[in-house]
Scaffold this active site. Structure first.
Site, PDB file in Angstrom:
ATOM      1  N   SER A 187       0.987  -1.101   0.184  1.00 47.00           N
ATOM      2  CA  SER A 187       0.018  -0.044   0.106  1.00 47.00           C
ATOM      3  C   SER A 187       0.951   1.245   0.040  1.00 47.00           C
ATOM      4  O   SER A 187       1.809   1.326  -0.723  1.00 47.00           O
ATOM      5  CB  SER A 187      -0.977  -0.117   1.294  1.00 47.00           C
ATOM      6  OG  SER A 187      -2.005   1.075   1.181  1.00 47.00           O
ATOM      7  N   ASP A 440      -8.360  -5.595  -6.282  1.00 49.41           N
ATOM      8  CA  ASP A 440      -7.769  -4.584  -5.437  1.00 49.41           C
ATOM      9  C   ASP A 440      -8.118  -3.085  -6.166  1.00 49.41           C
ATOM     10  O   ASP A 440      -7.386  -2.843  -7.035  1.00 49.41           O
ATOM     11  CB  ASP A 440      -6.506  -4.670  -4.841  1.00 49.41           C
ATOM     12  CG  ASP A 440      -5.802  -3.417  -4.087  1.00 49.41           C
ATOM     13  OD1 ASP A 440      -6.766  -2.757  -3.483  1.00 49.41           O
ATOM     14  OD2 ASP A 440      -4.690  -3.264  -4.233  1.00 49.41           O
ATOM     15  N   HIS A 465      -6.048  -6.421  -1.650  1.00 50.33           N
ATOM     16  CA  HIS A 465      -4.925  -5.482  -1.303  1.00 50.33           C
ATOM     17  C   HIS A 465      -4.084  -6.270  -0.542  1.00 50.33           C
ATOM     18  O   HIS A 465      -4.190  -6.928   0.464  1.00 50.33           O
ATOM     19  CB  HIS A 465      -5.656  -4.713  -0.424  1.00 50.33           C
ATOM     20  CG  HIS A 465      -4.904  -3.391  -0.249  1.00 50.33           C
ATOM     21  ND1 HIS A 465      -4.436  -2.608  -1.225  1.00 50.33           N
ATOM     22  CD2 HIS A 465      -4.327  -2.549   0.723  1.00 50.33           C
ATOM     23  CE1 HIS A 465      -3.820  -1.344  -0.900  1.00 50.33           C
ATOM     24  NE2 HIS A 465      -3.799  -1.654   0.378  1.00 50.33           N
TER      25      HIS A 465
END
Length: 502
Positions: A187, A440, A465
């Site tokens: 991320s 994602d 994710h």
């Protein structure tokens, strides 16, 4: 002692975070907790606990004194940044160094004890190190969340922290060019991993950037485009009927809000307080949308993040509206909420809270970074969005002004600068693996095609994710197993190339 600490941590993770608040915050908090619990379980499974517990040497936890402002040496202010070091697998003196980069939440000892990077470190006999991000977790001064103090929170300062940490570890262990560094992150930390390689190629030899949104985007409409696609994807339990019902349910809610029929919505969706005007209306529909957005982003990360289950409720309900009511109730049961907080004033109060917390996700800090660097605002102005049209860019930019006194034009300029500074989704670097899952929504801002022979994109069908960063399991889908093999093969190839050039 480790048993006691581990059990205490497990209890905190299982019992914490059941208060009311924004749904997206609750989802992130719950997933953060469950990941830590899973890391706990995987670590002790690998250790052979309790049989091998007597042989276990816990990782080193320490604090490094860092300049508060790396770019102005006339400023002598400092802060203490938390790190962990795991020497368990390291082949002295020439083994590589694997660095896990922290992000918008607190890190823990499991940063160097569990995960894909730990499995790779074991294979390559690497020294494992992790650095918590400044202003998150315990890496923050007592006054760190005041508006004046937060001006030193940025990705540029974070990268400078990493460079300083590299020097600290290198001196501590007498490392040389024979100890290549590889960085890992997912991320926002995935972006930092890529940017560390981009901006400090002499310090980090290669990087893995998982689910990394390297392109800053003010109006991130593509997020909900991917959410809509995923809700209709039969591979993960979605369907066109599910998507249509989600769309219709929000249209009904919008119509009821427009007609002023708010008392029924308050009852049906267990609002903690009456909806007082347009700002609360936006908060209300955003909280409902967050349930679906979180289910897609974290699909199968937790029992509450399950597209198949949510779509099952939406499709089997007597009406679209009833399906939405059932999904909201299911979500509340999962999180442990008695009601949903839809007050805009409460949201402002939460973001304005300067009380420090050494655990969990730093919501105030992260929203500040979106206002000063990234944007990333997940809006619903695009026709493909299945949620409420009340979720606008203006409603999110207003928070930057109300909470941090940052005007919209400044946010726009900051996003443009971030892309100029890092190169957006064409960073022009080398030896970086960008890993994304097609479910994602954040993949829309990452690198999805090979940029060069050594800037490689791996796109995983059916995963959400940061799925590749979890410890490997026999239940992993074939696409994820294949991606792990590709990552491992490329890292082995790059480490071999270091040895050939010595």
């Amino acid at each position: 002692m480790m048993i006691t600490l581990g059990l205490q941590l497990l209890l905190v993770l299982l019992l914490g975070g059941a208060d009311g608040g924004w749904n997206q915050r609750q989802i992130r908090k719950k997933v953060h907790q469950l990941r830590e619990v899973q890391n706990y379980k995987d670590f002790y499974s690998r250790l052979g606990f309790p049989k091998a517990a007597s042989l276990y040497v816990p990782p080193i936890e320490g604090f490094l004194t860092q300049p508060l402002d790396h770019f102005n040496r006339r400023n002598n202010d400092t802060y203490r940044q938390r790190y962990w070091i795991n020497e368990e697998f390291w082949k002295r003196p020439d083994g590589p160094v694997f660095l896990l980069i922290g992000g918008e939440g607190a890190e823990s000892e499991f940063s160097v004890l569990a995960g894909e990077h730990v499995e790779l470190a074991q294979k390559h006999q690497a020294l494992l190190v992790a650095l918590e991000h400044r202003y998150y977790g315990a890496s923050i001064n007592q006054d760190g969340l005041t508006l004046e103090a937060m001006r030193f929170l940025s990705s540029q300062q974070a990268l400078a922290d990493l460079a300083s940490f590299h020097l600290f570890v290198s001196q501590k262990y007498n490392l040389t060019q024979k100890n290549p560094w590889m960085s890992f992150g997912g991320s926002y930390p995935g972006s930092l991993s890529a940017w560390f390689r981009l901006k400090f190629p002499h310090l980090v030899y290669a990087a893995v950037a998982s689910s990394a949104p390297v392109r800053a985007e003010l109006d991130f409409t593509d997020y909900n485009k991917v959410v809509a696609q995923s809700l209709s994807d039969p591979v993960i339990g979605g369907s066109s009927k599910c998507l249509n019902r989600v769309r219709k349910s929000f249209q009904e809610v919008d119509s009821m809000l427009h007609a002023g029929n708010v008392s029924k919505l308050e009852r049906d969706f267990s609002s903690c307080s009456p909806l007082q005007g347009p700002d609360d209306y936006t908060e209300f529909v955003s909280n409902l949308a967050d349930i679906f957005m979180g289910a897609v982003q974290y699909n199968m990360e937790s029992p509450g993040s399950d597209v198949r289950k949510i779509c099952g409720h939406m499709v089997s309900a007597q009406s679209a509206y009833e399906g939405l009511r059932i999904v909201n109730s299911m979500y509340m049961d999962y999180i442990g909420l008695k009601c949903v907080e839809n007050s805009h004033e409460k949201a402002l109060s939460d973001l304005g809270n300067t009380t420090l917390s050494a655990v969990g996700v730093g919501e105030r800090q992260w929203y500040y970074q979106t206002c000063t660097e990234f944007g990333y605002y997940q809006t619903c102005g695009d026709g493909s969005c299945p949620f409420s049209r009340l979720i606008t860019l203006k409603s999110q930019l207003d928070l930057c002004t109300e909470v941090f006194q940052i005007p919209p034009e400044s946010v726009h300029q900051s996003v443009q600068f971030t892309n100029e500074f890092y190169g957006a989704d064409h960073p022009k670097s080398s030896r970086i693996i960008f890993v994304n899952g097609d479910i994602d929504p954040w993949h829309a801002l990452s690198v999805l095609k090979n940029q060069s022979r050594s800037e490689i994109a791996i796109f995983i069908n059916g995963t959400a994710h940061c799925a590749n960063m979890n410890p490997s399991r026999s239940s992993d889908p074939p696409s994820l197993q294949k991606a792990r093999e590709e990552i491992a093969d490329k890292i082995a190839e790059w480490l071999q190339s270091v040895r050939r050039t010595e």
